[in-house]
Design a protein around this motif. Structure first.
Motif, PDB file in Angstrom:
ATOM      1  N   ARG A 168       0.830  -1.211   0.000  1.00  0.00           N
ATOM      2  CA  ARG A 168       0.000   0.000   0.000  1.00  0.00           C
ATOM      3  C   ARG A 168       0.864   1.260   0.000  1.00  0.00           C
ATOM      4  O   ARG A 168       0.457   2.293  -0.517  1.00  0.00           O
ATOM      5  N   GLY A 169       2.039   1.174   0.590  1.00  0.00           N
ATOM      6  CA  GLY A 169       2.930   2.328   0.655  1.00  0.00           C
ATOM      7  C   GLY A 169       3.658   2.597  -0.651  1.00  0.00           C
ATOM      8  O   GLY A 169       4.157   3.694  -0.871  1.00  0.00           O
ATOM      9  N   LEU A 170       3.739   1.593  -1.523  1.00  0.00           N
ATOM     10  CA  LEU A 170       4.423   1.778  -2.804  1.00  0.00           C
ATOM     11  C   LEU A 170       3.555   2.611  -3.731  1.00  0.00           C
ATOM     12  O   LEU A 170       2.343   2.425  -3.797  1.00  0.00           O
ATOM     13  N   ASP A 171       4.175   3.496  -4.449  1.00  0.00           N
ATOM     14  CA  ASP A 171       3.448   4.298  -5.428  1.00  0.00           C
ATOM     15  C   ASP A 171       3.444   3.534  -6.744  1.00  0.00           C
ATOM     16  O   ASP A 171       4.469   3.390  -7.387  1.00  0.00           O
ATOM     17  N   GLY A 172       2.303   3.004  -7.119  1.00  0.00           N
ATOM     18  CA  GLY A 172       2.185   2.285  -8.383  1.00  0.00           C
ATOM     19  C   GLY A 172       2.656   0.850  -8.304  1.00  0.00           C
ATOM     20  O   GLY A 172       3.322   0.372  -9.213  1.00  0.00           O
ATOM     21  N   ALA A 173       2.338   0.141  -7.211  1.00  0.00           N
ATOM     22  CA  ALA A 173       2.691  -1.274  -7.117  1.00  0.00           C
ATOM     23  C   ALA A 173       1.964  -2.040  -8.205  1.00  0.00           C
ATOM     24  O   ALA A 173       0.790  -1.815  -8.468  1.00  0.00           O
TER      25      ALA A 173
END
Length: 162
Positions: free
Chosen positions: A52-57
């Motif tokens: 969820r913390g990744l931008d664009g997982a």
């Protein structure tokens, strides 16, 4: 007080937990290791928070968090195998994590198109998704003064008089 934190111990999960085995349509080898299926397990809370913390997982990150394959090995999968693995992963993920194909929006778009075609005159529609047409290929409907007033908020007479 310790100067260095104790190394984190990896948990040992008991057998019998839900797993999904996805056979690959395009198995492959890396050295002596043959990869013919992906064994998916539910991700840990730490994995979910990291995703969820990744931008664009994307698929690479999701499948690597849920299997014993690393991201480089996930990148070697053929697209049909990635789609099958992602579809199987939906059952093991929270519902808000992966986007779900929404048939309701497609049905609503089709119903709007049918309502527009029933009217007495054809109504130009802006496509729901962007198109890749170049500006010189685009054909716009002729402008009518009464529609321009509604869209722009000013009349053609106001523009002509300055």
């Amino acid at each position: 007080m310790a100067l260095y934190p104790a190394p984190r111990r990896e948990p040992t999960y008991e057998s019998g937990a839900p797993r999904v085995d996805v056979p690959l349509r395009y198995p492959f080898r890396i050295g002596r290791r043959r990869i013919a299926h992906i064994d998916l397990v539910p991700p840990t809370l730490d994995d979910l928070e990291a995703l969820r913390g990744l931008d664009g997982a994307g698929p690479r990150e999701f499948l690597a968090a849920m299997s014993d394959l690393d991201q480089a090995e996930i990148g070697l999968l053929r697209w049909p195998d990635v789609e099958a693995a992602l579809e199987a992963a939906r059952a093991l993920l929270p519902p808000d994590l992966l986007p779900v194909p929404d048939d309701a929006s497609r049905i609503a778009t089709l119903q709007e198109a049918n309502v527009a075609s029933v009217g007495s005159e054809a109504v130009p529609r802006i496509p729901a998704t962007p198109t890749d047409l170049d500006d010189d290929e685009t054909v716009l409907p002729p402008a009518r003064a009464d529609h321009l007033v509604d869209l722009v908020g000013v009349s053609m007479e106001g523009i002509e008089h300055g």
